[in-house]
Design a protein around this motif. Structure first.
Motif, PDB file in Angstrom:
ATOM      1  N   HIS A 112      31.726 -26.135  17.422  1.00 17.53           N
ATOM      2  CA  HIS A 112      30.906 -25.674  16.788  1.00 17.53           C
ATOM      3  C   HIS A 112      29.657 -26.112  17.050  1.00 17.53           C
ATOM      4  N   ASP A 123      28.093 -34.117  17.495  1.00 12.98           N
ATOM      5  CA  ASP A 123      28.983 -33.405  16.479  1.00 12.98           C
ATOM      6  C   ASP A 123      29.148 -32.017  16.797  1.00 12.98           C
ATOM      7  N   GLY A 124      30.226 -31.829  17.619  1.00 12.72           N
ATOM      8  CA  GLY A 124      30.292 -30.161  17.701  1.00 12.72           C
ATOM      9  C   GLY A 124      29.511 -29.662  19.001  1.00 12.72           C
ATOM     10  N   GLU A 157      31.407 -24.877  10.730  1.00 16.18           N
ATOM     11  CA  GLU A 157      32.346 -25.752  10.624  1.00 16.18           C
ATOM     12  C   GLU A 157      32.229 -26.907   9.541  1.00 16.18           C
ATOM     13  N   GLU A 158      30.823 -27.289   9.362  1.00 15.32           N
ATOM     14  CA  GLU A 158      30.448 -28.381   8.555  1.00 15.32           C
ATOM     15  C   GLU A 158      30.641 -27.724   7.058  1.00 15.32           C
ATOM     16  N   HIS A 217      35.608 -33.427  21.243  1.00 16.75           N
ATOM     17  CA  HIS A 217      34.891 -33.788  20.204  1.00 16.75           C
ATOM     18  C   HIS A 217      34.385 -35.301  20.160  1.00 16.75           C
TER      19      HIS A 217
HETATM   20 ZN   LIG Z   1      32.477 -31.302  14.241  1.00 17.88          ZN
END
Ligand SMILES: [Zn+2]
Length: 438
Positions: A112, A123-124, A157-158, A217
């Motif tokens: 993501h 992150d993502g 996603e978050e 990830h």
């Molecule tokens: Zn993530």
């Protein structure tokens, strides 16, 4: 020179003139194909401009303008990598590439690019841009896969793995009507990104409809860095239990009530919190337990607390272990309550089931990493990921790379370029070896 596909994954250069004879060409590929790390870093830096915050991180919250712009940038990268780009009804971005054997189910790779408010740039993003890099490398090297290949960037996603949940299980009205961190409802947000929340069933996929889902990830914890391990082979995403615990005592004058006559709910809460920590750490394993919030009533200097509510959370890969810890805490809470005449009550626990990655994928990722000369560690993921949702419709595999100082969901989130390169190469080689059926 043209390339022909003589055997799955073995690409053989043949003579440019006749397109058939093999003799005049010495240029057999001897070095395994690799990603271009500098390109991933360049793309990470360009993506970080969309929603950039003054602290050096990013606030690219799903359904905001920054999210929309970041998605447009990612879609352009996908097109440049030769992918056919579309969005499904839930607004997940899909970059498609034909396989040489259309009877095979698709091989999915993704992550993501939305972030938490005041989040970081890894992150993502690392997984999404590395998935695009895999597509770009395949295109550049003229490598044909047998499987249809899809790079998927899941939306929101978050906000609770919304896009991947939509793809694997659909979305309920309650969730569609809930207000996301952008201020828009999920329903309006999906529309804002170009999806159609009234046609979600069109984007939903059935169990057994994919060959595999792979996600790279950042670890978001500090274990790989501390132990100086290159690659984490994720064995699963932990299950989570939540329960609200209410402790009822008796609110009374804090000056005039002698100590032995008190029914102090906060004192019981303190004893309970201590037991959560002891019970979770008493048995071997990587389970974790937290009391993350507490409310004290009436909440004054001069009143003995009469009622306390607190939030208990337990996480582990094994559902049975989570329930064992929970039941032990429940039974011990009676003893704690008896010590000062207070009562404990627990709401029915809400459990998010653990999602295990495929053991075949764990083995494949582990052996790919070792063949590339990297050290590995098999580990659970304490954080949720799109892979846990997609595990419903097919085997999934996850690759972790180190997070420096274990920082995540914050502007100081960082993973070293070398670590990202290692992770992306493991992703690429896992795709190739899976596709070749090795
Ligand atoms: Zn993530």
């Amino acid at each position: 020179m043209v390339y022909i596909h003589a055997h799955p994954m073995r690409i053989i250069p043949v003579c440019f003139f006749c397109g058939f004879c093999f003799l005049p060409l010495p240029a057999q590929r001897s070095v395994p194909v690799r990603v271009q790390a500098s390109r991933i870093m360049e793309h990470l830096s360009a993506l970080s401009q969309y929603g950039k915050n003054p602290e050096g991180g990013v606030s690219r919250v799903a359904y905001t303008d920054a999210d929309l712009q970041g998605r447009e940038y990612a879609m352009q990268l996908m097109r440049d990598a030769g992918l056919e780009v579309s969005t499904d009804a839930a607004a997940n971005i899909i970059g498609f590439r034909q396989g040489s054997d259309p009877s095979l189910k698709p091989l999915l790779v993704g992550s993501h690019i939305d972030s938490v408010p005041h989040g970081g740039n890894y992150d993502g993003d690392v997984g999404s841009l590395s998935a695009i890099e895999v597509a770009e490398t395949l295109a550049e090297q003229h490598i044909a896969l047998r499987h249809p290949f899809e790079v998927v960037i899941f939306e929101n996603e978050e906000g609770g793995t919304v896009g991947s949940h939509a793809m694997s299980a659909g979305l309920e009205d309650k969730l569609l009507n809930s207000v996301s961190a952008s201020g828009k409802t999920v329903r309006d947000g999906i529309r804002f990104l170009g999806g159609d929340p009234d046609k979600l069933h069109q984007g939903q996929r059935q169990p057994g409809s994919i060959a595999v889902y792979l996600e790279l990830h950042i670890e978001q914890g500090g274990i790989l860095e501390q132990e100086k391990v290159d690659i984490g082979v994720v064995e699963g995403i932990v299950g989570i239990l939540h329960s609200d615990v209410t402790i009822t005592g008796f609110a009374n004058h804090a000056g005039t009530t002698p100590m032995p006559q008190r029914h102090d709910a906060l004192l019981s809460a303190a004893r309970f919190i201590e037991r959560v920590n002891q019970i979770v750490t008493e048995v071997p394993g990587r389970q974790v337990g937290t009391v993350g919030w507490i409310k004290v009533h009436p909440g004054a200097y001069n009143v003995i607390p009469g009622v306390v509510t607190l939030g208990l959370e337990l996480r582990d890969l094994d559902r049975g272990k989570i329930l064992e810890m929970y039941n032990r805490l429940r039974s011990e809470s009676d003893q704690i309550g008896r010590m000062n005449g207070t009562q404990f009550s627990f709401t029915d626990p809400i459990i998010v089931e653990p999602a295990l990655t495929s053991s075949d994928m764990q083995k494949l990722i582990g052996s790919v990493a070792k063949d590339l000369g990297f050290t590995t560690k098999t580990m659970p993921s304490g954080a949720g990921h799109d892979a846990q949702e997609i595990a419903r419709i097919g085997p999934s595999g996850m690759i972790f790379v180190p997070s420096i100082n274990g920082i995540s969901h914050a502007p100081k989130e960082f993973s070293r370029p070398d670590d990202i390169e290692r992770g992306a190469n493991v992703l690429l080689q896992t795709v190739l070896r899976f596709d070749a059926g090795r």
